[in-house]
Design a protein around this motif. Structure first.
Motif, PDB file in Angstrom:
ATOM      1  N   LEU A 161      -7.753   7.316  15.038  1.00 26.60           N
ATOM      2  CA  LEU A 161      -6.531   5.915  15.016  1.00 26.60           C
ATOM      3  C   LEU A 161      -4.993   7.563  16.175  1.00 26.60           C
ATOM      4  O   LEU A 161      -4.766   8.087  14.554  1.00 26.60           O
ATOM      5  CB  LEU A 161      -6.614   5.242  14.858  1.00 26.60           C
ATOM      6  CG  LEU A 161      -7.443   4.285  14.141  1.00 26.60           C
ATOM      7  CD1 LEU A 161      -7.132   2.744  13.771  1.00 26.60           C
ATOM      8  CD2 LEU A 161      -7.963   3.762  15.684  1.00 26.60           C
ATOM      9  N   ASP A 208     -12.804   2.314  11.169  1.00 30.18           N
ATOM     10  CA  ASP A 208     -11.962   3.734  10.673  1.00 30.18           C
ATOM     11  C   ASP A 208     -11.894   4.803  10.465  1.00 30.18           C
ATOM     12  O   ASP A 208     -13.074   5.296  10.902  1.00 30.18           O
ATOM     13  CB  ASP A 208     -12.142   2.506   8.685  1.00 30.18           C
ATOM     14  CG  ASP A 208     -10.989   3.256   7.600  1.00 30.18           C
ATOM     15  OD1 ASP A 208     -10.751   2.176   8.038  1.00 30.18           O
ATOM     16  OD2 ASP A 208     -10.766   3.885   7.546  1.00 30.18           O
ATOM     17  N   GLY A 238      -8.785  -0.394  10.849  1.00 32.06           N
ATOM     18  CA  GLY A 238      -8.137   0.144   9.543  1.00 32.06           C
ATOM     19  C   GLY A 238      -8.884  -0.157   8.505  1.00 32.06           C
ATOM     20  O   GLY A 238      -8.280  -1.605   7.649  1.00 32.06           O
ATOM     21  N   ASP A 280       0.606  -1.207   0.250  1.00 30.62           N
ATOM     22  CA  ASP A 280       0.371   0.010  -0.093  1.00 30.62           C
ATOM     23  C   ASP A 280       0.572   1.134  -0.179  1.00 30.62           C
ATOM     24  O   ASP A 280       0.136   2.280   0.087  1.00 30.62           O
ATOM     25  CB  ASP A 280      -1.125   0.102   1.193  1.00 30.62           C
ATOM     26  CG  ASP A 280      -0.585   0.396   2.322  1.00 30.62           C
ATOM     27  OD1 ASP A 280      -1.123   0.417   3.582  1.00 30.62           O
ATOM     28  OD2 ASP A 280       0.540   1.057   2.741  1.00 30.62           O
ATOM     29  N   SER A 289      -5.477  -5.239   9.501  1.00 33.86           N
ATOM     30  CA  SER A 289      -4.462  -5.307   8.102  1.00 33.86           C
ATOM     31  C   SER A 289      -4.178  -3.999   7.097  1.00 33.86           C
ATOM     32  O   SER A 289      -4.281  -2.853   6.958  1.00 33.86           O
ATOM     33  CB  SER A 289      -5.554  -6.244   6.606  1.00 33.86           C
ATOM     34  OG  SER A 289      -5.044  -6.114   5.646  1.00 33.86           O
TER      35      SER A 289
HETATM   36  C1  LIG Z   1      -3.984   0.299   3.769  1.00 30.99           C
HETATM   37  S1  LIG Z   1      -5.695   0.787   4.047  1.00 30.99           S
HETATM   38  C2  LIG Z   1      -5.897  -1.226   4.790  1.00 30.99           C
HETATM   39  C3  LIG Z   1      -7.628  -1.185   4.605  1.00 30.99           C
HETATM   40  C4  LIG Z   1      -7.745  -3.229   4.253  1.00 30.99           C
HETATM   41  N1  LIG Z   1      -7.467  -3.357   5.829  1.00 30.99           N
HETATM   42  C5  LIG Z   1      -7.161  -3.740   3.977  1.00 30.99           C
HETATM   43  O1  LIG Z   1      -5.849  -4.057   4.087  1.00 30.99           O
HETATM   44  O2  LIG Z   1      -7.005  -3.643   2.147  1.00 30.99           O
HETATM   45  C6  LIG Z   1      -5.597   1.263   5.491  1.00 30.99           C
HETATM   46  C7  LIG Z   1      -6.778   1.879   6.157  1.00 30.99           C
HETATM   47  O3  LIG Z   1      -6.225   1.979   7.401  1.00 30.99           O
HETATM   48  C8  LIG Z   1      -7.673   3.654   7.875  1.00 30.99           C
HETATM   49  N2  LIG Z   1      -6.476   4.382   8.630  1.00 30.99           N
HETATM   50  C9  LIG Z   1      -5.465   4.854   8.094  1.00 30.99           C
HETATM   51  N3  LIG Z   1      -4.787   5.541   9.160  1.00 30.99           N
HETATM   52  C10 LIG Z   1      -5.602   5.959  10.333  1.00 30.99           C
HETATM   53  C11 LIG Z   1      -6.097   7.012  10.888  1.00 30.99           C
HETATM   54  N4  LIG Z   1      -5.425   7.278  11.870  1.00 30.99           N
HETATM   55  N5  LIG Z   1      -7.459   6.314  11.807  1.00 30.99           N
HETATM   56  C12 LIG Z   1      -7.899   5.647  11.237  1.00 30.99           C
HETATM   57  N6  LIG Z   1      -8.410   4.851  10.271  1.00 30.99           N
HETATM   58  C13 LIG Z   1      -6.948   4.984   9.377  1.00 30.99           C
HETATM   59  C14 LIG Z   1      -7.401   4.589   6.385  1.00 30.99           C
HETATM   60  O4  LIG Z   1      -9.096   4.681   6.206  1.00 30.99           O
HETATM   61  C15 LIG Z   1      -7.548   2.865   5.370  1.00 30.99           C
HETATM   62  O5  LIG Z   1      -8.963   2.044   5.229  1.00 30.99           O
END
Ligand SMILES: C[S@@+](CC[C@H](N)C(=O)[O-])C[C@H]1O[C@@H](n2cnc3c(N)ncnc32)[C@H](O)[C@@H]1O
Length: 314
Positions: free
Chosen positions: A122, A93, A70, A6, A146
């Motif tokens: 978060l 999320d 997340g 990612d 993840s």
């Molecule tokens: C790389 S994506 C992964 C999505 C999913 N878990 C996957 O494996 O496909 C990271 C996710 O974490 C969330 N995220 C990243 N930083 C965050 C934060 N500080 N607080 C809440 N959510 C967060 C993003 O909105 C996103 O949906």
């Protein structure tokens, strides 16, 4: 999948970190289709993963509540709800648009009654709150996360908090390892051979800056089993599944790779030379026979490592 997969995600205005020349903040809402498409390609791996998580829990342990922290658009949230038929699965999320997608997906799959969403920024939102989750995430029998922990400045602190919401005997599983995705041969007939290795190096560079710019960024040796042990978990271990889509690829895998390359071209061009940037332009050209949407040799191979640990029963 590993952080590598990612780290190609483009800059935007997501969580407000990043400044100056190297903007590494991410607009997750813009990534919605790409995240869901990736999740759907990974479905065979996600289902195997959910089954393995079931094996890692004690047979007598009831799984009533699952958190997917997340979650993005909730592909794994729904897989977990399917695999653990007595559980409520909660997608957590910071991006409301992705949570809406998670709910819509659950409805489509007939899981609406057992999939919920919780908006949380978060790490502040990682608190367990009371037993019903009021004022926090609440407790859970299984916590899945993840490719999200590496977007938080203090990864050990995040694992400590995730372990902290586990009920006794509960399982924490973080997908934070694996290998960089492979999708092209070494020599693709355009540009200098070895493009993927150089893209990996560019992504590592981007990733390092992304992490350094996170609020509260703390460097740590990324020994995930040791970090899970430090978070108070036992029976720590890991497993890895492969996604192996051979050439010729179908349309959705090609669309995913096109979006992936477009984001690399946009976010990482500073770390690539002129020749590699030109090669990317050809790969991205929808009409070019050598383009990723049309070339016959494109494949998709990825390895995802999941690290797990169990909260002692008492
Ligand atoms: C790389 S994506 C992964 C999505 C999913 N878990 C996957 O494996 O496909 C990271 C996710 O974490 C969330 N995220 C990243 N930083 C965050 C934060 N500080 N607080 C809440 N959510 C967060 C993003 O909105 C996103 O949906």
């Amino acid at each position: 999948m590993s952080p590598h997969s990612d780290s190609a995600h483009a800059h935007g205005h997501g969580h407000g970190h990043g400044h100056g020349e190297h903007r590494t903040d991410i607009d997750w809402e813009v990534m919605a289709v790409q995240l869901e498409n990736n999740g759907e390609l990974q479905l065979p791996v996600l289902r195997l993963t959910a089954a393995r998580l079931g094996e890692l829990l004690d047979p007598e342990k009831e799984v009533r509540r699952i958190l997917d922290v997340g979650s993005g658009p909730g592909v794994m949230t729904c897989v977990l709800a399917e695999a653990f038929a007595d559980a409520e699965a909660v997608a957590v999320d910071g991006a409301p648009g992705l949570l809406e997608r998670a709910l819509a997906r659950a409805e489509r799959l007939g899981l609406g009654g057992r999939v919920a969403v919780r908006h949380a920024e978060l790490p502040e939102g990682l608190d367990g709150g009371d037993e019903h989750g009021e004022g926090g995430l609440g407790t859970a029998d299984l916590v899945w996360s993840s490719k999200a922990v590496h977007h938080l400045g203090d990864q050990q602190g995040a694992l400590d908090a995730l372990a902290g919401v586990l009920r006794p005997g509960g399982l924490l599983a973080v997908a934070e390892g694996g290998l960089p995705m492979r999708f092209l041969p070494r020599d693709i007939g355009i540009g200098r051979p070895g493009l993927q290795a150089r893209l990996d190096a560019a992504q590592e560079h981007w990733f390092e800056i992304m992490r350094a710019e996170l609020p509260g960024s703390t460097s740590a040796v990324e020994d995930w089993p040791a970090m899970l042990s430090r978070a108070g978990l036992t029976r720590v271990g890991s497993f890895t599944f492969l996604l192996d889509l051979p050439a010729p690829l179908g349309e959705s895998a090609r669309a995913f790779l096109h979006a992936q390359l477009a984001r690399m071209r946009e976010a990482m061009s500073d770390y690539l030379d002129v020749e590699d940037r030109k090669t990317l332009d050809v790969l991205l050209d929808p009409r070019a026979p050598e383009g990723i949407l049309r070339r016959p040799d494109a494949f998709l191979l990825s390895a995802t490592t999941v690290f797990t640990g169990v909260r002692p029963a008492r």
